[in-house]
Design a protein around this motif. Sequence first.
Motif, PDB file in Angstrom:
ATOM      1  N   LEU A 100      78.844  63.182  85.596  1.00  0.00           N
ATOM      2  CA  LEU A 100      79.627  61.961  85.390  1.00  0.00           C
ATOM      3  C   LEU A 100      80.642  61.843  86.519  1.00  0.00           C
ATOM      4  N   VAL A 101      81.000  60.605  86.863  1.00  0.00           N
ATOM      5  CA  VAL A 101      82.039  60.334  87.863  1.00  0.00           C
ATOM      6  C   VAL A 101      83.124  59.485  87.221  1.00  0.00           C
ATOM      7  N   VAL A 102      84.371  59.835  87.501  1.00  0.00           N
ATOM      8  CA  VAL A 102      85.520  59.045  87.057  1.00  0.00           C
ATOM      9  C   VAL A 102      86.149  58.392  88.282  1.00  0.00           C
ATOM     10  N   LEU A 103      86.418  57.089  88.181  1.00  0.00           N
ATOM     11  CA  LEU A 103      87.101  56.357  89.248  1.00  0.00           C
ATOM     12  C   LEU A 103      88.454  55.882  88.743  1.00  0.00           C
ATOM     13  N   ASP A 104      89.443  55.824  89.636  1.00  0.00           N
ATOM     14  CA  ASP A 104      90.664  55.096  89.287  1.00  0.00           C
ATOM     15  C   ASP A 104      90.894  53.987  90.304  1.00  0.00           C
ATOM     16  N   ALA A 105      91.580  52.942  89.879  1.00  0.00           N
ATOM     17  CA  ALA A 105      91.715  51.729  90.691  1.00  0.00           C
ATOM     18  C   ALA A 105      92.802  51.835  91.742  1.00  0.00           C
ATOM     19  N   ASN A 106      93.254  53.044  92.043  1.00  0.00           N
ATOM     20  CA  ASN A 106      94.062  53.225  93.244  1.00  0.00           C
ATOM     21  C   ASN A 106      93.199  53.092  94.493  1.00  0.00           C
TER      22      ASN A 106
ATOM     23  N   VAL B  64      79.664  56.279  84.935  1.00  0.00           N
ATOM     24  CA  VAL B  64      80.939  56.074  85.616  1.00  0.00           C
ATOM     25  C   VAL B  64      81.973  55.595  84.600  1.00  0.00           C
ATOM     26  N   PHE B  65      83.076  56.354  84.477  1.00  0.00           N
ATOM     27  CA  PHE B  65      84.229  55.958  83.667  1.00  0.00           C
ATOM     28  C   PHE B  65      85.326  55.508  84.626  1.00  0.00           C
ATOM     29  N   ALA B  66      86.119  54.505  84.223  1.00  0.00           N
ATOM     30  CA  ALA B  66      87.135  53.977  85.131  1.00  0.00           C
ATOM     31  C   ALA B  66      88.454  53.741  84.428  1.00  0.00           C
ATOM     32  N   ASP B  67      89.534  53.965  85.166  1.00  0.00           N
ATOM     33  CA  ASP B  67      90.888  53.659  84.714  1.00  0.00           C
ATOM     34  C   ASP B  67      91.459  52.591  85.639  1.00  0.00           C
ATOM     35  N   PRO B  68      91.864  51.420  85.098  1.00  0.00           N
ATOM     36  CA  PRO B  68      92.382  50.344  85.948  1.00  0.00           C
ATOM     37  C   PRO B  68      93.742  50.636  86.583  1.00  0.00           C
ATOM     38  N   VAL B  69      94.505  51.600  86.073  1.00  0.00           N
ATOM     39  CA  VAL B  69      95.780  52.073  86.622  1.00  0.00           C
ATOM     40  C   VAL B  69      96.940  51.126  86.314  1.00  0.00           C
ATOM     41  N   SER B  70      96.813  49.851  86.681  1.00  0.00           N
ATOM     42  CA  SER B  70      97.879  48.875  86.454  1.00  0.00           C
ATOM     43  C   SER B  70      97.262  47.483  86.459  1.00  0.00           C
ATOM     44  N   ALA B  71      98.026  46.511  85.967  1.00  0.00           N
ATOM     45  CA  ALA B  71      97.529  45.136  85.963  1.00  0.00           C
ATOM     46  C   ALA B  71      97.283  44.644  87.387  1.00  0.00           C
ATOM     47  N   LYS B  72      98.146  45.042  88.307  1.00  0.00           N
ATOM     48  CA  LYS B  72      97.993  44.604  89.693  1.00  0.00           C
ATOM     49  C   LYS B  72      96.730  45.184  90.328  1.00  0.00           C
ATOM     50  N   LYS B  73      96.399  46.424  89.973  1.00  0.00           N
ATOM     51  CA  LYS B  73      95.239  47.079  90.581  1.00  0.00           C
ATOM     52  C   LYS B  73      93.947  46.853  89.803  1.00  0.00           C
ATOM     53  N   ALA B  74      94.056  46.422  88.542  1.00  0.00           N
ATOM     54  CA  ALA B  74      92.865  46.216  87.718  1.00  0.00           C
ATOM     55  C   ALA B  74      91.908  45.210  88.334  1.00  0.00           C
ATOM     56  N   VAL B  75      92.440  44.256  89.095  1.00  0.00           N
ATOM     57  CA  VAL B  75      91.592  43.241  89.722  1.00  0.00           C
ATOM     58  C   VAL B  75      90.544  43.881  90.631  1.00  0.00           C
ATOM     59  N   ARG B  76      90.819  45.078  91.122  1.00  0.00           N
ATOM     60  CA  ARG B  76      89.880  45.757  92.008  1.00  0.00           C
ATOM     61  C   ARG B  76      88.597  46.186  91.279  1.00  0.00           C
ATOM     62  N   LEU B  77      88.674  46.289  89.959  1.00  0.00           N
ATOM     63  CA  LEU B  77      87.506  46.658  89.163  1.00  0.00           C
ATOM     64  C   LEU B  77      86.692  45.458  88.696  1.00  0.00           C
TER      65      LEU B  77
ATOM     66  N   PRO C 256      97.670  44.316  79.423  1.00  0.00           N
ATOM     67  CA  PRO C 256      97.718  43.497  80.648  1.00  0.00           C
ATOM     68  C   PRO C 256      96.519  43.726  81.568  1.00  0.00           C
ATOM     69  N   GLU C 257      96.050  44.965  81.647  1.00  0.00           N
ATOM     70  CA  GLU C 257      94.887  45.249  82.483  1.00  0.00           C
ATOM     71  C   GLU C 257      93.624  44.601  81.919  1.00  0.00           C
ATOM     72  N   ALA C 258      93.495  44.622  80.590  1.00  0.00           N
ATOM     73  CA  ALA C 258      92.344  43.982  79.955  1.00  0.00           C
ATOM     74  C   ALA C 258      92.351  42.477  80.201  1.00  0.00           C
ATOM     75  N   GLU C 259      93.539  41.882  80.232  1.00  0.00           N
ATOM     76  CA  GLU C 259      93.632  40.454  80.531  1.00  0.00           C
ATOM     77  C   GLU C 259      93.128  40.166  81.936  1.00  0.00           C
ATOM     78  N   VAL C 260      93.478  41.021  82.887  1.00  0.00           N
ATOM     79  CA  VAL C 260      93.014  40.835  84.262  1.00  0.00           C
ATOM     80  C   VAL C 260      91.501  41.004  84.350  1.00  0.00           C
ATOM     81  N   LEU C 261      90.961  42.000  83.680  1.00  0.00           N
ATOM     82  CA  LEU C 261      89.524  42.272  83.747  1.00  0.00           C
ATOM     83  C   LEU C 261      88.685  41.179  83.109  1.00  0.00           C
ATOM     84  N   THR C 262      89.235  40.514  82.077  1.00  0.00           N
ATOM     85  CA  THR C 262      88.443  39.564  81.300  1.00  0.00           C
ATOM     86  C   THR C 262      88.834  38.106  81.507  1.00  0.00           C
ATOM     87  N   GLY C 263      90.051  37.857  81.991  1.00  0.00           N
ATOM     88  CA  GLY C 263      90.550  36.486  82.074  1.00  0.00           C
ATOM     89  C   GLY C 263      90.987  35.932  80.734  1.00  0.00           C
ATOM     90  N   ILE C 264      91.076  36.775  79.694  1.00  0.00           N
ATOM     91  CA  ILE C 264      91.472  36.369  78.352  1.00  0.00           C
ATOM     92  C   ILE C 264      92.932  36.738  78.119  1.00  0.00           C
TER      93      ILE C 264
END
Length: 297
Positions: A134-140, A157-170, A185-193
């Motif tokens: 397995l690989v883990v990524l973080d949005a840094n 692949v498991f991922a951590d968005p890190v922050s709302a500002k960086k979540a957009v990278r995922l 806040p990160e879920a809002e960025v990932l989904t637009g909801i």
Amino acid sequence: MSRIYVVGAVNIDISGTPDTAFLAGDSNPGRVILSAGGVGRNIAENLRYLGHDVELVTLLGEDPYSDMIRGNCRQIGIGLSLARVIPGGHTSTYLCVNDESGNVAAAIADMKIYERMTPALLAPVTGELNKADLVVLDANLPETAIAFLCEQLTVPVFADPVSAKKAVRLRSSVGRLTAVKPNVPEAEVLTGITIRDDRDLAAAAEYLLSAGVRLVLISLGARGVYAADERHRGIYPCIDSPVINTNGCGDALLAAAVDAYLRGFDFETAVHRALSAAAVTAGYPGAACPTLRDQLL
């Protein structure tokens, strides 16, 4: 023992917590801790405590902090064979001030070094990454690096968005993830909801599941976690425990979710173990609790 590669950030963490109510704009008596941290490194440390073989793919500078990181990883047993030193670079540093309850009141992150984590730098190691369980990524990581890895990796692949500002990278690669652990806040960025209530939480989780994510863990802070997979949905409360420092709880939660996935635990057990890991970490002043073990969860 599973082999896991964590591709992400390692920091020197400087954390201050006042003895009494935090007073902004003044000198607060308290304790200051200098330690190794960073989302990727924290997850890697927790995975080592849970019994896995872990390699950290990261960037280090040419400075004394780099030597501290190497010593820390050597002591814990985290491999750095694929880590790269950036000539003249400054090792990532995270400075936070907590309130009297251990919650972060303010923080500054100097993480410019990760702009150098490019697809060209990662290309030579993707073959090795695909040998992992397995690989883990973080949005840094930069968005281009995340997209490249998600296209090249054939393992979970498991991922951590890190922050709302960086979540957009995922966002453009979210459909290629096996699991993701955002906060609200990160879920809002990932989904637009926009998430205002539990119905919105459910809608955000459904969006991620429909995109291809197999496990969604939306952190709700003191309220717990909204967890969902193909067959399960629901809010799972935090496990009652002393709170000294919340920095690192989310990293422990994700690490325990990775551990549960690799051990083949059912959904309910996996969520309980993830919340247990967060509770253990909350009672420790550092970013990862050295007493975390499979038997303890």
